[in-house]
Scaffold this active site. Structure first.
Site, PDB file in Angstrom:
ATOM      1  N   LEU A  72      65.057  16.994  93.428  1.00  0.00           N
ATOM      2  CA  LEU A  72      64.439  17.983  92.551  1.00  0.00           C
ATOM      3  C   LEU A  72      64.080  19.159  93.441  1.00  0.00           C
ATOM      4  O   LEU A  72      63.544  18.966  94.543  1.00  0.00           O
ATOM      5  CB  LEU A  72      63.155  17.436  91.910  1.00  0.00           C
ATOM      6  CG  LEU A  72      63.266  16.620  90.651  1.00  0.00           C
ATOM      7  CD1 LEU A  72      61.885  16.111  90.230  1.00  0.00           C
ATOM      8  CD2 LEU A  72      63.891  17.407  89.517  1.00  0.00           C
ATOM      9  N   ASP A  73      64.355  20.355  92.986  1.00  0.00           N
ATOM     10  CA  ASP A  73      64.007  21.539  93.766  1.00  0.00           C
ATOM     11  C   ASP A  73      62.505  21.585  94.010  1.00  0.00           C
ATOM     12  O   ASP A  73      61.720  21.001  93.258  1.00  0.00           O
ATOM     13  CB  ASP A  73      64.430  22.804  93.021  1.00  0.00           C
ATOM     14  CG  ASP A  73      65.925  22.882  92.816  1.00  0.00           C
ATOM     15  OD1 ASP A  73      66.667  22.411  93.684  1.00  0.00           O
ATOM     16  OD2 ASP A  73      66.335  23.411  91.770  1.00  0.00           O
ATOM     17  N   ARG A  74      62.121  22.322  95.011  1.00  0.00           N
ATOM     18  CA  ARG A  74      60.703  22.471  95.350  1.00  0.00           C
ATOM     19  C   ARG A  74      59.899  22.984  94.155  1.00  0.00           C
ATOM     20  O   ARG A  74      58.759  22.577  93.944  1.00  0.00           O
ATOM     21  CB  ARG A  74      60.594  23.428  96.538  1.00  0.00           C
ATOM     22  CG  ARG A  74      59.226  23.605  97.060  1.00  0.00           C
ATOM     23  CD  ARG A  74      59.271  24.467  98.305  1.00  0.00           C
ATOM     24  NE  ARG A  74      57.920  24.873  98.653  1.00  0.00           N
ATOM     25  CZ  ARG A  74      57.633  25.957  99.321  1.00  0.00           C
ATOM     26  NH1 ARG A  74      58.588  26.748  99.748  1.00  0.00           N
ATOM     27  NH2 ARG A  74      56.393  26.241  99.601  1.00  0.00           N
TER      28      ARG A  74
END
Length: 193
Positions: free
Chosen positions: A42-44
């Protein structure tokens, strides 16, 4: 034998890895398990369900798009989704790296159930309404959901993964971890076969 699969509700701003040279928050701040790896990313700036395992084969089965495991997201978009925008997402949209596969899309009547406040809050423009979508995909391209909604004219403001295959976020609060039964994946694969 110890559990080999955990669910984490990844908070906003946390990297989907266990180390960072810049000292930013990582998975190690929430889960202390030797030789564990995230099964997917999951992206930041995305939140929600992240699976972590010590089993390399299980990690590949979860993360590899070849296995077509459905991933569901709650997506807060800027603007009101038109029928044409929803239809485009359901057909698949053209991105720079090619056309996406069709997505499962539902426009939600309100906020997702049990939604927690984000810290920091999203930007809000009084003159532009927002809506929540539930979007399901079986691919795993970089920042795919954000790029898909943008291509449909609906920029993403907040993105929360709520399910991966048979596993759901449930009532996990941000930063909470729960052990899972890795055999659930085999049951899901058998059901789809």
């Amino acid at each position: 034998m110890a559990a080999t699969l955990w669910a984490l509700n990844k908070p906003y701003g946390v990297l989907s890895q266990f180390t960072d040279r810049e000292g930013r928050p990582t998975l190690a701040d929430y889960l202390e398990v030797p030789n564990a790896y995230p099964a997917g990313r999951l992206d930041r700036d995305s939140e929600g369900l992240l699976l972590v395992t010590t089993d390399g084969r299980l990690q590949a089965r979860i993360a590899n798009p070849r296995y077509r495991l459905l991933k569901r997201y709650w997506v807060q978009v800027e603007g009101l989704p038109s029928a044409a925008a929803v239809a485009a997402l359901r057909r698949g949209v053209n991105l720079k790296d090619g056309r996406t596969k069709p997505a499962e899309v539902a426009v939600l009547a309100g906020k997702p159930p049990g939604l927690w406040p984000r810290d920091p809050p999203i930007r809000v423009r009084a003159s532009i309404p927002t809506r929540w979508l539930e979007l399901g995909i079986r691919e795993g391209r970089n920042r795919q959901v954000r790029r898909m909604t943008a291509a449909a004219g609906l920029p993403t403001l907040r993105l929360i993964r709520c399910a991966i295959g048979p596993w759901t976020l449930g009532d996990l609060s941000p930063g909470e971890v729960r052990e899972l039964d890795p055999r659930s994946l085999a049951r899901e694969v058998d059901r789809r076969a």
